[in-house]
Design an enzyme around this catalytic site. Structure first.
Site, PDB file in Angstrom:
ATOM      1  N   ASP A 138     -15.035 -10.406  -4.390  1.00 18.15           N
ATOM      2  CA  ASP A 138     -14.527 -11.721  -4.003  1.00 18.15           C
ATOM      3  C   ASP A 138     -15.407 -12.230  -2.863  1.00 18.15           C
ATOM      4  OD1 ASP A 138     -13.804 -10.204  -1.843  1.00 18.15           O
ATOM      5  OD2 ASP A 138     -11.751 -10.940  -1.722  1.00 18.15           O
ATOM      6  N   CYS A 146     -16.048  -7.520   9.182  1.00 19.98           N
ATOM      7  CA  CYS A 146     -17.179  -8.367   8.783  1.00 19.98           C
ATOM      8  C   CYS A 146     -16.649  -9.751   8.400  1.00 19.98           C
ATOM      9  CB  CYS A 146     -17.929  -7.724   7.617  1.00 19.98           C
ATOM     10  SG  CYS A 146     -19.543  -8.471   7.367  1.00 19.98           S
ATOM     11  N   LEU A 188       4.117 -21.261   0.490  1.00 17.70           N
ATOM     12  CA  LEU A 188       2.914 -20.424   0.398  1.00 17.70           C
ATOM     13  C   LEU A 188       1.718 -21.217  -0.148  1.00 17.70           C
ATOM     14  CD1 LEU A 188       2.212 -17.497   1.053  1.00 17.70           C
ATOM     15  CD2 LEU A 188       3.001 -16.829  -1.192  1.00 17.70           C
ATOM     16  N   ARG A 246       0.828  -1.214   0.000  1.00 18.34           N
ATOM     17  CA  ARG A 246       0.000   0.000   0.000  1.00 18.34           C
ATOM     18  C   ARG A 246       0.860   1.261   0.000  1.00 18.34           C
ATOM     19  NH1 ARG A 246      -5.046  -1.603   3.980  1.00 18.34           N
ATOM     20  NH2 ARG A 246      -6.085  -2.887   2.411  1.00 18.34           N
ATOM     21  N   TYR A 302      -0.620 -23.569  -3.073  1.00 15.56           N
ATOM     22  CA  TYR A 302      -1.295 -23.257  -4.342  1.00 15.56           C
ATOM     23  C   TYR A 302      -0.269 -22.771  -5.387  1.00 15.56           C
ATOM     24  CZ  TYR A 302      -5.513 -23.467  -1.497  1.00 15.56           C
ATOM     25  OH  TYR A 302      -6.516 -23.881  -0.650  1.00 15.56           O
ATOM     26  N   TYR A 342     -11.236 -10.443 -10.527  1.00 13.87           N
ATOM     27  CA  TYR A 342     -10.975  -9.783  -9.246  1.00 13.87           C
ATOM     28  C   TYR A 342      -9.607  -9.083  -9.271  1.00 13.87           C
ATOM     29  CZ  TYR A 342      -9.821  -9.025  -4.397  1.00 13.87           C
ATOM     30  OH  TYR A 342      -9.435  -8.434  -3.230  1.00 13.87           O
ATOM     31  N   CYS A 392     -18.211  -1.876  13.610  1.00 14.96           N
ATOM     32  CA  CYS A 392     -18.397  -1.744  12.154  1.00 14.96           C
ATOM     33  C   CYS A 392     -18.895  -0.335  11.787  1.00 14.96           C
ATOM     34  CB  CYS A 392     -19.406  -2.787  11.684  1.00 14.96           C
ATOM     35  SG  CYS A 392     -19.760  -2.645   9.923  1.00 14.96           S
ATOM     36  N   GLU A 404      -1.652  -9.093  -4.703  1.00 13.44           N
ATOM     37  CA  GLU A 404      -3.003  -9.617  -4.927  1.00 13.44           C
ATOM     38  C   GLU A 404      -2.980 -11.119  -5.187  1.00 13.44           C
ATOM     39  OE1 GLU A 404      -5.888  -8.347  -4.469  1.00 13.44           O
ATOM     40  OE2 GLU A 404      -5.143  -6.370  -3.969  1.00 13.44           O
ATOM     41  N   THR A 453      -4.885 -16.757   1.078  1.00 13.01           N
ATOM     42  CA  THR A 453      -3.849 -16.696   2.117  1.00 13.01           C
ATOM     43  C   THR A 453      -4.024 -15.424   2.952  1.00 13.01           C
ATOM     44  OG1 THR A 453      -2.411 -17.753   0.485  1.00 13.01           O
ATOM     45  CG2 THR A 453      -1.369 -16.999   2.490  1.00 13.01           C
ATOM     46  N   CYS A 502     -19.500  -6.501  14.774  1.00 10.14           N
ATOM     47  CA  CYS A 502     -20.528  -5.529  14.386  1.00 10.14           C
ATOM     48  C   CYS A 502     -20.466  -4.251  15.224  1.00 10.14           C
ATOM     49  CB  CYS A 502     -21.912  -6.150  14.493  1.00 10.14           C
ATOM     50  SG  CYS A 502     -22.115  -7.579  13.430  1.00 10.14           S
TER      51      CYS A 502
HETATM   52  S1  SF4 Z   1     -22.792  -4.717  10.997  1.00 10.91           S
HETATM   53 FE1  SF4 Z   1     -20.950  -4.645   9.773  1.00 10.91          FE
HETATM   54  S2  SF4 Z   1     -19.732  -6.338  10.570  1.00 10.91           S
HETATM   55 FE2  SF4 Z   1     -21.826  -6.671  11.260  1.00 10.91          FE
HETATM   56  S3  SF4 Z   1     -22.721  -7.973   9.701  1.00 10.91           S
HETATM   57 FE3  SF4 Z   1     -23.205  -5.892   9.156  1.00 10.91          FE
HETATM   58  S4  SF4 Z   1     -21.595  -5.292   7.733  1.00 10.91           S
HETATM   59 FE4  SF4 Z   1     -20.883  -7.087   8.797  1.00 10.91          FE
END
Ligand code: SF4
Length: 338
Positions: A137, A189, A82, A27, A84, A119, A199, A39, A45, A196
């Protein structure tokens, strides 16, 4: 999901990403080759497992031309561990193509590079060139399924996730947007125990709001685990190990191995001379659970169909991880390690 949600989700996720983005070596650059390598390594992995391999790879093959000029054996030797391995072979083939044709500038052209799928093409085009191409993905499918409360599976889920990803893409900053979405799926997620409470888009998430997170993505039928037994014979004569190239079409094609065969009867076939059982172990390759049954033999004569090498000569050769483990056990049994 209504459009007003899309802009709110975009804003919340981009704000979160600017604060929380993981500082990863790929990055810190816009070099399309470096982004491409990362990528490919990240397919199947985890980031933490990829980091040392990425650093080693970029030191050994710092440019696409360096990779294109390397032999398949040299490439596999750096990739070994690694898994694959097809990814490494295709990456080299892709490098040969790019070093002749030049770097593609958009996702469509990237897809013509050997080994580059939709992707990876979208990821490189958006991150390195700022092209508005949406990545989809397993992570993105999962985030979408939960946000939208979508109970589809398989192709139907992929189709809907693609449409959603195209609609919600931040066209002004597609590279950061795609990475934000990838980071959300990889760190918040997650498949198991999504966080959550941490999130940034929880208030827009249908699954979260309806307390049904554990229902998404809906379960699809997984391929059944296939159990197999792999007998591995380690021939050792006059201080040398007998090895061979993995046959074409095998999982580890192009690498080196001790003679091995899949068998349900553990001691069928040859093995003339002294032999000793080595510790057994199990490993997984795709949906196969493989019981590895290794043993050491000391033949009275060297089999001319094998290549005979000293232990230190084996070090630089690409060998699949289970074969490396068998070598460790054989060295211990032979007293070649403390
Ligand atoms: S609140 Fe966020 S982490 Fe929880 S299921 Fe929904 S998108 Fe995924």
């Amino acid at each position: 999901m209504v459009m007003s949600d899309s802009s709110a989700i975009r804003l919340a996720l981009m704000t979160w990403y600017r604060q929380e983005r993981r500082d990863l070596p790929w990055r810190r650059t816009r070099d399309p080759y470096a982004i491409w390598v990362s990528e490919v390594m990240l397919q199947q992995t985890q980031v933490s497992a990829v980091l040392p391999y990425y650093e080693r790879w970029m030191t050994r093959f710092p440019t696409v031309h360096a990779l294109a000029e390397a032999s398949e054996e040299q490439v596999l030797a750096v990739w070994q561990g690694l898994g694959y391995y097809r990814r490494a072979k295709l990456l080299r083939q892709g490098a040969i193509y790019v070093s002749e044709q030049g770097f593609p500038q958009n996702a469509e052209e990237w897809r013509r590079v050997p080994g580059v799928g939709p992707y990876t093409a979208a990821a490189i085009a958006s991150i390195a060139f700022g092209v508005p191409a949406a990545v989809v993905d397993g992570n993105v499918e999962r985030v979408f399924a939960r946000l939208a409360g979508c109970g589809e599976t398989g192709e139907a889920l992929l189709r809907l996730a693609r449409t959603w990803a195209e609609d919600i893409l931040d066209r002004g900053n597609p590279g950061d947007w795609n990475q934000a979405l990838m980071d959300l799926g990889a760190t918040v997620c997650t498949f198991r125990k999504p966080k959550c409470e941490a999130c940034p888009v929880s208030e827009h998430c249908i699954a979260r709001q309806s307390w049904t997170v554990d229902r998404y993505p809906a379960a699809s039928s997984k391929p059944k685990t296939v159990r197999r037994t792999l007998r591995v014979m380690v021939p050792f004569a006059e201080g040398l190990f007998g090895i061979r190239r993995v046959a074409e079409g095998g999982w580890w094609e192009g690498m080196w191995e001790f003679p091995s065969s899949f068998s349900d009867s553990e001691r069928s076939g040859q093995t003339e001379g002294w032999q000793e059982d080595l510790p057994r172990f199990a490993c997984r390759v795709t949906n196969h659970r493989i019981e590895v049954v290794p043993f050491l033999i000391r033949p009275s004569a060297r089999d001319a169909s094998l290549t005979w090498l000293a232990e230190d000569e084996l070090r630089g050769l690409p060998m699949p991880s289970p074969q490396r483990r068998v070598l460790r056990y054989a060295k211990k049994a032979l007293g070649l390690v403390e």
